[in-house]
Design a protein around this motif. Structure first.
Motif, PDB file in Angstrom:
ATOM      1  N   ALA A 291       0.588  -0.621  -0.163  1.00  0.00           N
ATOM      2  CA  ALA A 291       0.036   0.336  -0.447  1.00  0.00           C
ATOM      3  C   ALA A 291       0.592   1.363  -0.413  1.00  0.00           C
ATOM      4  O   ALA A 291       2.276   0.941   0.724  1.00  0.00           O
ATOM      5  CB  ALA A 291      -1.113  -0.047   1.279  1.00  0.00           C
ATOM      6  N   PRO A 292       0.194   2.401  -0.857  1.00  0.00           N
ATOM      7  CA  PRO A 292      -0.908   2.897  -1.297  1.00  0.00           C
ATOM      8  C   PRO A 292      -1.216   2.002  -2.498  1.00  0.00           C
ATOM      9  O   PRO A 292       0.076   1.198  -2.755  1.00  0.00           O
ATOM     10  CB  PRO A 292      -1.228   4.154  -1.187  1.00  0.00           C
ATOM     11  CG  PRO A 292       0.704   4.500  -1.563  1.00  0.00           C
ATOM     12  CD  PRO A 292       1.088   2.955  -0.786  1.00  0.00           C
ATOM     13  N   ARG A 293      -2.038   2.369  -3.342  1.00  0.00           N
ATOM     14  CA  ARG A 293      -2.042   1.456  -4.624  1.00  0.00           C
ATOM     15  C   ARG A 293      -1.256   1.799  -5.418  1.00  0.00           C
ATOM     16  O   ARG A 293      -0.999   0.597  -6.109  1.00  0.00           O
ATOM     17  CB  ARG A 293      -3.876   1.468  -5.353  1.00  0.00           C
ATOM     18  CG  ARG A 293      -4.207   0.235  -5.697  1.00  0.00           C
ATOM     19  CD  ARG A 293      -5.663   1.266  -6.694  1.00  0.00           C
ATOM     20  NE  ARG A 293      -6.206   0.363  -7.530  1.00  0.00           N
ATOM     21  CZ  ARG A 293      -6.662  -0.860  -8.016  1.00  0.00           C
ATOM     22  NH1 ARG A 293      -6.636  -1.193  -6.381  1.00  0.00           N
ATOM     23  NH2 ARG A 293      -6.992  -1.237  -8.257  1.00  0.00           N
ATOM     24  N   ALA A 294      -0.305   2.789  -5.537  1.00  0.00           N
ATOM     25  CA  ALA A 294      -0.234   3.212  -7.066  1.00  0.00           C
ATOM     26  C   ALA A 294       1.229   2.306  -6.463  1.00  0.00           C
ATOM     27  O   ALA A 294       2.117   2.202  -7.469  1.00  0.00           O
ATOM     28  CB  ALA A 294       0.176   4.979  -6.249  1.00  0.00           C
ATOM     29  N   ASP A 295       2.281   2.520  -5.086  1.00  0.00           N
ATOM     30  CA  ASP A 295       3.199   1.603  -4.820  1.00  0.00           C
ATOM     31  C   ASP A 295       2.745   0.380  -6.076  1.00  0.00           C
ATOM     32  O   ASP A 295       3.614  -0.774  -6.668  1.00  0.00           O
ATOM     33  CB  ASP A 295       2.835   1.103  -3.143  1.00  0.00           C
ATOM     34  CG  ASP A 295       4.393   3.269  -3.113  1.00  0.00           C
ATOM     35  OD1 ASP A 295       4.019   3.454  -1.941  1.00  0.00           O
ATOM     36  OD2 ASP A 295       3.774   4.280  -4.191  1.00  0.00           O
TER      37      ASP A 295
END
Ligand code: UAG
Ligand code: ATP
Length: 531
Positions: A472-476
């Motif tokens: 997390a977060p989603r972009a990572d």
């Protein structure tokens, strides 16, 4: 959910008498309605009220619309329609106030009346079902345009009226907005409307005031039980669409037991479509799909009616479920009375059901000798996730990687099942955030991980090596999955599809999975060239 600030409405107002409206619907008024009073449109949110509107103040879970009536009048509302509780709060309002016992149940017919029944001047197609509504509606609209119709489209991704396009807040708009939209479509020369009809919308009377020429049913599986309570109630809400009050003909995919039940429950003429081999003892379907073969990025298939009518076409979208969506779209158009020869010719000219559906099996990177294939999809429940993974497996020579999460504040019961489905269908499972809304994202991820871990033991016992990580977060998570993947792998980023806003703790964050995936693919390219 972004706040409403604009909506598509007719440019030329065509007012109607408020007194005639009150008489037509038997609505009492808190004081005599002036004979010359008129309304031109209807709005149920003060933020989109324009001069001459009837503002409908609805009671809600978070507020009563009456709280916004004064502002609505400042914005030009010529009258208000509300319930008795609302009327009490509006005693000093200096516009006429009409009173209905259940404003939500009259809102649709009232808005249709004010706009002079716009749905009756369009060919109307409605699609409902747990999954496939957006995809099928895009394919219906694609086919109608190929047949020379001027199509209008309303659904989760966007609203298209002629060449006007507006991003959607709801899959199915509120009745006041929908009727204004249909009136605008009529004004723009649109002659065929295709729209998604969510079960919420049916239950909340948003599509009252529309009788669809053809209503389609895709499938039913576990979703939205936080709203409907249980599957039977969820089924019942959808079944309402296939009654004379809401549609004239039904087309029902009978690939699952819920489809068979829907076909039996419908009280309008039904055409059934079976797209997978019939289980023993199943009743014959009106239309059947067979001879399904790979065709480009999707599948070719033959559609045959019991009376001998047949056509062969293809969909560009991968997976057996997209054959079902495409077949449903074709039969819905046939059910509206278009001859099979015309449909076949239009499909040939339009390269089949090749509508590009934003965020539905959208290929961000095709994959090559240096890089993995990267696909963004909207699968956000167990059934969809299973099918999306199954659709990609046959064209994935390497590992199948899935990056997904579960929505906060919704349906906690499906989180563990989604985790298990990911482990059953993929080789690398990256659990991350979806839209946490107001829930603690770590709590949501933990529930998904719990289901995944349980399935992990079974996968390893069956000799399958599955890796499971939490990022997390989603972009990572997207970046890491794409950077760690190898050529021949497929990375499926699932759950948000076309969405560009992630709701975290009441804050709208900009996040588009396709942009993140594309950025990660470019980062790979830079890493590979600098290596
Ligand atoms: C459960 C549900 O659908 N609730 C919808 C419902 O909320 P509500 O009745 O509680 O209304 P409220 O927010 O208390 O407001 C009361 C009244 O005041 C009005 N108001 C409110 C605020 C304001 O500033 N001004 C104003 O005039 C509202 O327009 C409303 O008429 O009416 C509101 C106003 O239209 C919607 O925004 C709200 O959708 C919420 C945001 C929502 O998340 N809906 C989802 C669940 C939904 O409908 N999803 C389906 C798709 C599901 C799927 O298939 O995936 C959809 O069709 O989008
Ligand atoms: N016929 C189907 N059966 C099962 N899964 C499907 C089907 N069609 C699409 N899906 C899967 O479900 C996801 C959602 O598809 P789509 O957006 O067309 O459905 P939807 O009903 O409009 O969803 P929503 O109501 O959330 O907008 C797709 O990304 C795909 O993974």
């Amino acid at each position: 959910m972004t706040s409403p600030t604009a909506r598509i409405r007719p440019t030329v107002p065509s007012p109607r008498s408020l007194a005639d409206l009150a008489a037509a619907f038997g609505l009492a008024a808190t004081r005599p309605v002036p004979a010359q009073a008129q309304v031109s449109a209807v709005a149920s949110d003060n933020r989109v009220v324009a001069d001459g509107d009837l503002f409908v103040a609805l009671p809600g879970a978070r507020a009563h619309g009456a709280d916004f009536a004064a502002d609505a009048v400042r914005r030009g509302a010529a009258a208000v329609l509300t319930d008795a509780a609302g009327a009490e709060r509006l005693a000093d309002l200096d516009v006429p106030v009409l009173v209905a016992d259940e404003p939500r149940t009259v809102l649709g017919p009232v808005a249709a009346w004010v706009h002079r029944e716009p749905a009756e001047q369009l060919a109307t197609f409605g699609v409902t079902g747990t999954n496939g509504k957006t995809t099928t509606s895009y394919q219906v609209d694609h086919l109608l345009r190929a047949l020379g119709r001027r199509g209008g489209l309303v659904g989760t991704v966007e609203t298209r009226a002629g060449d006007q396009v507006l991003p959607s807040r709801l899959t199915t708009p509120e009745a006041a907005d929908l009727q204004a939209l249909l009136a605008a479509m009529r004004e723009l020369g649109v002659d065929a409307l295709t729209m998604e009809v969510s079960s919420h919308a049916i239950a909340m009377h948003r599509v009252d005031g529309v009788v669809y020429d053809v209503a389609g049913f895709t499938n039913l599986s576990q979703d939205h039980l936080d709203f409907h309570g249980d599957l039977e109630s969820y089924f019942g809400a959808k079944a309402e669409l296939f009654t004379p009050a809401r549609s004239r003909r039904a087309v029902v995919v009978v690939d699952d037991v819920w489809g068979e039940r829907m076909a039996a429950a419908a009280t309008v003429p039904v055409e059934t479509v079976r797209t997978v081999p019939a289980p023993a003892g199943a009743p014959a379907a009106d239309w059947t799909v067979d001879h399904v073969e790979p065709h480009g990025t999707g599948s070719a298939f033959t559609l045959t009616h019991a009376d001998g009518r047949t056509l062969r076409t293809a969909t560009s979208l991968p997976g057996g479920f997209n054959v079902a969506n495409a077949a449903l779209a074709v039969v819905m158009v046939l059910a509206s009375g278009v001859p099979v020869g015309d449909v076949a010719a239009a499909l040939d000219a339009a390269d089949g059901l090749s509508a590009r559906v934003p965020g539905r099996m959208e290929v961000v990177a095709p994959g090559d000798a240096a890089d993995p294939r990267v696909v963004v999809d909207f699968a956000h429940n167990t059934d969809a996730l299973e099918l999306a993974l199954a659709a990609l497996r046959p064209t994935t020579p390497g590992r199948l990687v899935v990056v997904f999460g579960a929505t906060g504040d919704r349906d906690p019961g499906k989180r563990g099942a989604m985790g298990a489905a990911a482990v059953a269908g993929a080789d690398v499972v990256v659990v991350t955030d979806d839209d946490p809304h107001d829930e603690d994202a770590a709590v949501v991820r933990a529930a998904v991980l719990a289901g995944a871990r349980e399935a992990l033991a079974a996968a390893r016992a069956a000799g399958r090596e599955v890796s499971l990580v939490e990022v997390a977060p989603r972009a990572d998570a997207i970046r890491r999955a794409v950077l760690d993947a190898a050529p021949g792998d497929t990375v499926l980023v699932a759950g948000r599809g076309h969405e560009t806003i992630q709701e975290v703790g009441g804050v709208d964050l900009e996040l588009d999975d396709r942009v993140e995936a594309r950025t990660a693919v470019h980062a790979r390219a830079e890493r590979n060239t600098s290596a």
